[in-house]
Scaffold this motif. Structure first.
Motif, PDB file in Angstrom:
ATOM      1  N   ARG A  63     -22.412 -50.359-120.875  1.00  0.00           N
ATOM      2  CA  ARG A  63     -21.127 -51.456-120.053  1.00  0.00           C
ATOM      3  C   ARG A  63     -21.295 -51.902-118.504  1.00  0.00           C
ATOM      4  O   ARG A  63     -21.304 -52.974-117.963  1.00  0.00           O
ATOM      5  CB  ARG A  63     -19.533 -51.937-121.052  1.00  0.00           C
ATOM      6  N   SER A  64     -20.628 -50.488-118.423  1.00  0.00           N
ATOM      7  CA  SER A  64     -20.362 -50.221-116.931  1.00  0.00           C
ATOM      8  C   SER A  64     -21.127 -49.933-116.266  1.00  0.00           C
ATOM      9  O   SER A  64     -21.266 -50.875-114.757  1.00  0.00           O
ATOM     10  CB  SER A  64     -19.440 -49.505-116.804  1.00  0.00           C
ATOM     11  N   LYS A  65     -22.494 -49.769-116.862  1.00  0.00           N
ATOM     12  CA  LYS A  65     -23.858 -49.190-116.028  1.00  0.00           C
ATOM     13  C   LYS A  65     -23.767 -51.172-115.423  1.00  0.00           C
ATOM     14  O   LYS A  65     -24.880 -51.994-114.288  1.00  0.00           O
ATOM     15  CB  LYS A  65     -24.853 -49.058-116.537  1.00  0.00           C
ATOM     16  N   GLU A  85     -17.563 -60.438-114.424  1.00  0.00           N
ATOM     17  CA  GLU A  85     -16.092 -59.602-116.080  1.00  0.00           C
ATOM     18  C   GLU A  85     -17.099 -60.326-116.554  1.00  0.00           C
ATOM     19  O   GLU A  85     -16.996 -59.520-117.442  1.00  0.00           O
ATOM     20  CB  GLU A  85     -15.431 -59.345-115.407  1.00  0.00           C
ATOM     21  N   ALA A  86     -16.892 -61.823-116.312  1.00  0.00           N
ATOM     22  CA  ALA A  86     -17.056 -62.791-118.025  1.00  0.00           C
ATOM     23  C   ALA A  86     -18.748 -62.542-117.637  1.00  0.00           C
ATOM     24  O   ALA A  86     -18.698 -63.171-119.664  1.00  0.00           O
ATOM     25  CB  ALA A  86     -16.403 -64.315-117.488  1.00  0.00           C
ATOM     26  N   VAL A  91     -22.953 -61.272-122.185  1.00  0.00           N
ATOM     27  CA  VAL A  91     -23.878 -60.597-122.803  1.00  0.00           C
ATOM     28  C   VAL A  91     -23.997 -59.467-123.840  1.00  0.00           C
ATOM     29  O   VAL A  91     -24.514 -59.175-124.951  1.00  0.00           O
ATOM     30  CB  VAL A  91     -24.733 -59.722-121.673  1.00  0.00           C
ATOM     31  N   GLU A  92     -22.398 -58.350-123.489  1.00  0.00           N
ATOM     32  CA  GLU A  92     -22.233 -57.716-125.087  1.00  0.00           C
ATOM     33  C   GLU A  92     -22.061 -58.064-126.010  1.00  0.00           C
ATOM     34  O   GLU A  92     -22.523 -57.790-126.993  1.00  0.00           O
ATOM     35  CB  GLU A  92     -21.048 -56.623-124.276  1.00  0.00           C
ATOM     36  N   ARG A 106     -35.688 -55.238-121.742  1.00  0.00           N
ATOM     37  CA  ARG A 106     -36.854 -56.885-120.696  1.00  0.00           C
ATOM     38  C   ARG A 106     -35.365 -58.031-121.133  1.00  0.00           C
ATOM     39  O   ARG A 106     -35.092 -58.920-121.001  1.00  0.00           O
ATOM     40  CB  ARG A 106     -37.736 -56.374-120.822  1.00  0.00           C
ATOM     41  N   GLU A 107     -35.036 -57.714-122.305  1.00  0.00           N
ATOM     42  CA  GLU A 107     -34.184 -58.952-123.832  1.00  0.00           C
ATOM     43  C   GLU A 107     -32.992 -58.984-122.734  1.00  0.00           C
ATOM     44  O   GLU A 107     -32.691 -60.240-122.646  1.00  0.00           O
ATOM     45  CB  GLU A 107     -33.706 -58.527-124.306  1.00  0.00           C
ATOM     46  N   ILE A 108     -32.574 -57.478-122.189  1.00  0.00           N
ATOM     47  CA  ILE A 108     -30.826 -57.823-121.819  1.00  0.00           C
ATOM     48  C   ILE A 108     -31.647 -58.316-120.346  1.00  0.00           C
ATOM     49  O   ILE A 108     -30.008 -59.293-119.904  1.00  0.00           O
ATOM     50  CB  ILE A 108     -30.321 -56.376-121.678  1.00  0.00           C
ATOM     51  N   SER A 109     -32.330 -58.077-119.377  1.00  0.00           N
ATOM     52  CA  SER A 109     -31.829 -58.497-118.809  1.00  0.00           C
ATOM     53  C   SER A 109     -32.609 -60.135-118.299  1.00  0.00           C
ATOM     54  O   SER A 109     -32.055 -61.171-117.776  1.00  0.00           O
ATOM     55  CB  SER A 109     -33.662 -57.929-117.815  1.00  0.00           C
ATOM     56  N   ASP A 110     -33.287 -60.289-119.964  1.00  0.00           N
ATOM     57  CA  ASP A 110     -33.457 -62.076-119.900  1.00  0.00           C
ATOM     58  C   ASP A 110     -32.058 -62.556-120.269  1.00  0.00           C
ATOM     59  O   ASP A 110     -32.108 -63.655-119.916  1.00  0.00           O
ATOM     60  CB  ASP A 110     -34.473 -62.538-120.975  1.00  0.00           C
ATOM     61  N   LEU A 111     -30.961 -61.964-120.788  1.00  0.00           N
ATOM     62  CA  LEU A 111     -29.745 -62.761-121.317  1.00  0.00           C
ATOM     63  C   LEU A 111     -29.015 -63.094-120.080  1.00  0.00           C
ATOM     64  O   LEU A 111     -28.628 -63.922-119.713  1.00  0.00           O
ATOM     65  CB  LEU A 111     -29.370 -61.854-122.367  1.00  0.00           C
TER      66      LEU A 111
END
Ligand code: ZN
Length: 172
Positions: A63-65, A85-86, A91-92, A106-111
Motif C-alpha cells: 500500500r505505501s508503495k 489517501e482516499a 483501490v485497496e 496493469r490491472e492496478i494501474s488501470d484502477l
C-alpha cells in the motif's frame, strides 16, 4: 466452536457486540452441556494480495508503495493529500473484495487511472506514462483513448463495479 472445558460442540450466543472499533464481533457463548461461558471473536479474513509485475515477478501488494507512486504523479497538481489517501484506500478495498488474490500490476494501474481521471488530468497522464509500460507513442495514445472512453468512477459506481467483479468466477 468447542467448549474449552467439556469440549461439547453446541453452545448458544448470549450476546454479540462490535469490538476493536468495528473490526470484529465479540460473542459471549454458553456451552449447552456444562453451561461454561466463553468469548469468541469474529474478524474479516484479509488474505494477502499478490501482484504480478510486467516481467512475471510476484510481490505482495504494498500500500505505501502505491501511495508514493500516486503522490509523485500528483506532485504540484493541487490534489489534496486526503484525496490521494482516499484513492489508495479505494483501490485497496477494491482489490480486497476480489475473489482471486493474484492481480496483474496493469490491472492496478488501470484502477488507479480510473480514479485519477476525476482528480487531475496531469496526474492521470503522468501516472499512465510511468506505469503502463508503453512500447511506443501510438500505444500510449491508444491507452489514453481507451481510458478516456470509460466514465470516471464515482462512489456508487465503485460499489457497483466491485459487486459485478466479485460475481465473476475466480481466475486463479
Ligand atoms: Zn462445556
Amino acid at each position: 466452536m468447542r467448549c474449552p472445558v467439556c469440549h461439547h460442540l453446541e453452545n448458544r450466543v448470549l450476546e454479540s457486540r462490535s469490538a476493536e472499533s468495528g473490526q470484529s464481533v465479540r460473542r459471549r457463548r454458553e456451552c449447552l452441556k456444562c453451561t461454561h461461558r466463553f468469548t469468541t471473536y469474529e474478524r474479516i479474513e484479509f488474505a494477502p494480495i499478490v501482484v504480478i509485475n510486467q516481467n512475471g515477478e510476484r510481490q505482495s501488494f504494498d500500500r505505501s508503495k502505491l501511495l508514493r507512486e500516486v503522490i509523485r504523479a500528483c506532485d504540484r497538481t493541487h490534489v489534496p493529500e486526503a484525496e490521494v489517501e482516499a484513492l489508495v484506500s479505494a483501490v485497496e478495498a477494491e482489490l480486497q473484495q476480489r475473489t482471486y488474490r493474484e492481480i496483474e500490476s496493469r490491472e492496478i494501474s488501470d484502477l488507479v487511472l480510473q480514479h485519477l481521471r476525476s482528480l487531475s488530468e496531469i496526474a492521470y497522464i503522468r501516472y499512465a506514462s510511468v506505469y503502463c509500460d508503453f512500447e511506443n507513442v501510438e500505444s500510449f495514445v491508444e491507452t489514453l483513448d481507451r481510458l478516456r472512453s470509460k466514465p470516471p468512477l464515482r462512489d456508487t459506481e465503485i460499489n457497483r463495479s466491485t459487486e459485478a467483479e466479485s460475481a465473476e468466477p475466480s481466475r486463479v
